[in-house]
Motif scaffolding. Structure first.
Motif, short mmCIF file in Angstrom:
data_model
loop_
_atom_site.label_atom_id
_atom_site.label_comp_id
_atom_site.label_asym_id
_atom_site.label_seq_id
_atom_site.Cartn_x
_atom_site.Cartn_y
_atom_site.Cartn_z
N GLN A 125 4.09 -6.26 11.18
CA GLN A 125 4.39 -6.58 12.59
C GLN A 125 3.98 -5.45 13.53
N THR A 126 3.49 -4.34 12.96
CA THR A 126 3.18 -3.16 13.77
C THR A 126 1.78 -2.64 13.50
N ASP A 127 1.03 -2.33 14.53
CA ASP A 127 -0.20 -1.55 14.41
C ASP A 127 -0.57 -1.06 15.81
N ILE A 128 -1.53 -0.14 15.87
CA ILE A 128 -1.86 0.47 17.16
C ILE A 128 -2.40 -0.56 18.17
N PRO A 129 -3.34 -1.43 17.79
CA PRO A 129 -3.83 -2.39 18.80
C PRO A 129 -2.71 -3.26 19.38
N ARG A 130 -1.77 -3.70 18.54
CA ARG A 130 -0.70 -4.56 19.08
C ARG A 130 0.35 -3.74 19.83
N TRP A 131 0.57 -2.48 19.44
CA TRP A 131 1.42 -1.60 20.25
C TRP A 131 0.84 -1.52 21.67
N ARG A 132 -0.48 -1.32 21.73
CA ARG A 132 -1.16 -1.22 23.03
C ARG A 132 -1.00 -2.51 23.83
N LYS A 133 -1.24 -3.62 23.16
CA LYS A 133 -1.14 -4.92 23.84
C LYS A 133 0.28 -5.15 24.37
N GLY A 134 1.26 -4.61 23.65
CA GLY A 134 2.66 -4.78 24.04
C GLY A 134 3.10 -3.81 25.12
N LEU A 143 -6.09 10.29 18.68
CA LEU A 143 -6.26 9.81 20.06
C LEU A 143 -5.16 8.82 20.45
N ASP A 144 -4.46 8.30 19.47
CA ASP A 144 -3.46 7.26 19.74
C ASP A 144 -2.01 7.71 19.58
N PRO A 147 0.83 -1.20 0.00
CA PRO A 147 0.00 0.00 0.00
C PRO A 147 0.87 1.25 0.00
N LYS A 148 0.37 2.30 -0.58
CA LYS A 148 1.17 3.51 -0.72
C LYS A 148 0.75 4.58 0.28
N ASP A 149 -0.44 4.47 0.83
CA ASP A 149 -0.86 5.56 1.69
C ASP A 149 -1.69 5.05 2.87
N LEU A 150 -2.04 5.97 3.76
CA LEU A 150 -2.68 5.58 5.01
C LEU A 150 -3.96 4.77 4.80
N ALA A 151 -4.77 5.19 3.83
CA ALA A 151 -6.04 4.51 3.61
C ALA A 151 -5.82 3.07 3.13
N ASP A 152 -4.69 2.83 2.47
CA ASP A 152 -4.41 1.48 1.98
C ASP A 152 -3.85 0.57 3.07
N TYR A 153 -3.40 1.17 4.14
CA TYR A 153 -2.76 0.38 5.20
C TYR A 153 -3.12 0.98 6.56
N PRO A 154 -4.41 0.85 6.94
CA PRO A 154 -4.82 1.43 8.23
C PRO A 154 -4.12 0.72 9.38
N ILE A 155 -3.65 1.48 10.37
CA ILE A 155 -2.94 0.84 11.48
C ILE A 155 -3.76 0.83 12.77
N ASP A 156 -5.04 1.21 12.70
CA ASP A 156 -5.88 1.07 13.90
C ASP A 156 -6.58 -0.29 13.94
N VAL A 157 -6.26 -1.12 12.95
CA VAL A 157 -6.72 -2.51 12.94
C VAL A 157 -5.48 -3.39 12.71
N LYS A 158 -5.64 -4.70 12.88
CA LYS A 158 -4.47 -5.57 12.73
C LYS A 158 -3.97 -5.50 11.28
N THR A 159 -2.69 -5.19 11.12
CA THR A 159 -2.10 -5.11 9.78
C THR A 159 -1.51 -6.46 9.40
N LYS A 160 -1.11 -6.58 8.15
CA LYS A 160 -0.42 -7.82 7.76
C LYS A 160 1.06 -7.77 8.16
#
Ligand SMILES: [Zn+2]
Length: 433
Positions: free
Chosen positions: A93-102, A139-140, A78-91
């Motif tokens: 190793q990094t996204d906001i939910p897993r940052w929180r869990k960690g 918010l994150d 993906p080239k931009d934010l809409a193509d790779y949202p990080i407030d849900v699980k990404t394909k």
């Protein structure tokens, strides 16, 4: 590492998952055997309680993350934010939910334009992407420029993003550009990713025998500005040279102890001893090939095989990819466990004390991971392992975030002093000295 990038590309394309799954299926037994070997002083549940308490008041501030590989410089990603949202699980190793869990509250985020040649335009686009990320997830995420802001953002329940640059080549040997990037938020620069005009890279033939005269000038200017000097990726001689010159604490954003895993990317004991005097920090990294000799040997054999293949089939990417895939099926990766990386923490603590240690996942920059530590949710696993080995609550708080914040603060304080002592450097790279 170039083969790493190729492998990460393959993972994005779904080509080598079968190999990885195959490797993981035989791992569980070995992991258990290794962990039993450690001498635990605490039960799992007692250690979990301590770690929960630690993360509530001292979230993890991680030294290096390559989230940007999913946005820039990649072929089919993906080239931009809409193509790779990080407030849900990404394909990845990094996204906001897993940052929180960690338990992550801060991140030195590698802002990377990923262009082959250094290009101001590409780097400015990457910095723009960083600000758009903050805007998309208000918010994150919060971009921060001081230790105080980092603490405040974390207290407000946000993940503080500290912009870092992996490879000073992007600065194009221009001190005005360095100052402008500071104004745009840059707070940490890896001196050299590969040998550049400033310093020798860890795995290259020496060009400067350490750092160059202009490299020294950059150290001085980074000290004056309050930009953290990152010594990961440079040669041991360059580490010594920077320690000779730097008036502020330095960091290793993602490196391990060379005494345990003998690769040039890791830090020798004599440098670690000087790091203590410098009051810097080594953020120990979860990269398997910087963790055990067995894995680094396997990696090197794979690299040799890969470069041979590339020489044989310079124009046939598919053949090279298929070739590596087969090699990895025939030669499964050695298992690296939480216990193996915990050994680096024990070692450095014993050598120089707990006050100079931090953590770095290098997530999204690695194709291979430590078993059980596959993404940014993994930090508690390592902390639990250390607690079971006898690390106290106070010590764990230091390595999660307090040590890094202390370094960040001291770098800022030093810069204020130095700004009174000398003006911005106007030296040009072409000036003879
Ligand atoms: Zn790196």
């Amino acid at each position: 590492m170039k083969r790493q990038q190729q492998i990460i590309g393959l993972i994005s394309a779904g080509l080598i998952f079968p190999v990885i799954c195959f490797v993981y299926s035989v791992k569980a037994q070995i992991v258990n055997q290794k962990n039993q070997a450690a001498n635990y002083v605490l039960s799992q549940s007692a250690a979990e309680r301590i770690v929960k308490k630690v993360l509530r008041t001292s979230p993890v501030i991680d030294g290096h993350n390559d989230l940007f590989v999913h946005f820039v410089g990649c072929q089919d990603c993906p080239k931009d934010l809409a193509d790779y949202p990080i407030d849900v699980k990404t394909k990845g190793q990094t996204d906001i939910p897993r940052w929180r869990k960690g338990g992550v509250g801060g991140q030195l985020l590698s802002v990377d334009g990923a262009s082959e040649e250094p290009k101001v335009e590409k780097y400015l686009e990457a910095l723009d992407l960083l600000f758009r990320l903050q805007h998309a997830y208000p918010l994150d995420l919060e971009i921060v420029g001081t230790a105080k802001d980092t603490r405040r953002a974390m207290r407000a329940g946000k993940i503080a993003l500290i912009p870092s640059l992996e490879g000073a080549v992007i600065l194009e040997n221009n001190l005005a550009m360095l100052r402008n990037y500071y104004r745009l938020g840059l707070r940490s620069v890896t001196f050299a990713y590969e040998t550049n005009d400033l310093a020798d890279g860890s795995d290259d033939k020496p060009k400067h025998n350490g750092i160059s005269s202009f490299g020294k000038e950059i150290v001085k200017e980074m000290n004056r500005l309050g930009i953290m000097i990152d010594m990961s990726h440079i040669s041991a001689k360059a580490m010594h040279d920077i320690l000779d010159v730097s008036q502020a604490p330095v960091i290793f954003s993602h490196s391990n102890a060379r005494a345990i895993c003998e690769v040039n990317r890791n830090v020798p004991d004599d440098v670690l001893n000087r790091l203590k005097v410098n009051r810097g920090i080594i953020m120990l990294t979860f990269v398997p090939y910087f963790t055990t000799n067995e894995f680094s040997k396997w990696m090197k054999a794979g690299d040799d095989f890969y470069y041979d293949l590339k020489k044989k089939f310079p124009d046939d990417k598919a053949k090279v990819s298929a070739g590596i895939k087969k090699w990895e099926t025939d030669n499964p990766a050695p298992v690296v466990t939480v216990s193996d990386i915990a050994d680096h923490f024990d070692y450095v603590k014993k050598l120089i004390g707990v006050d100079y240690i931090g953590m770095a996942g290098d997530y999204d920059g690695i194709a291979f991971t430590i078993t059980g530590m596959e993404d940014v949710s993994s930090y508690p696993k390592l902390l639990i392992e250390l607690a079971r080995r006898g690390w106290t609550e106070k010590e764990l708080k230091k390595i999660t975030g307090e040590n890094f914040l202390r370094v960040f603060e001291e770098v800022e304080e030093k810069s204020l002093t130095l700004q009174k002592q000398y003006p911005p450097s106007l030296r040009k790279f072409s000036d003879k000295k």
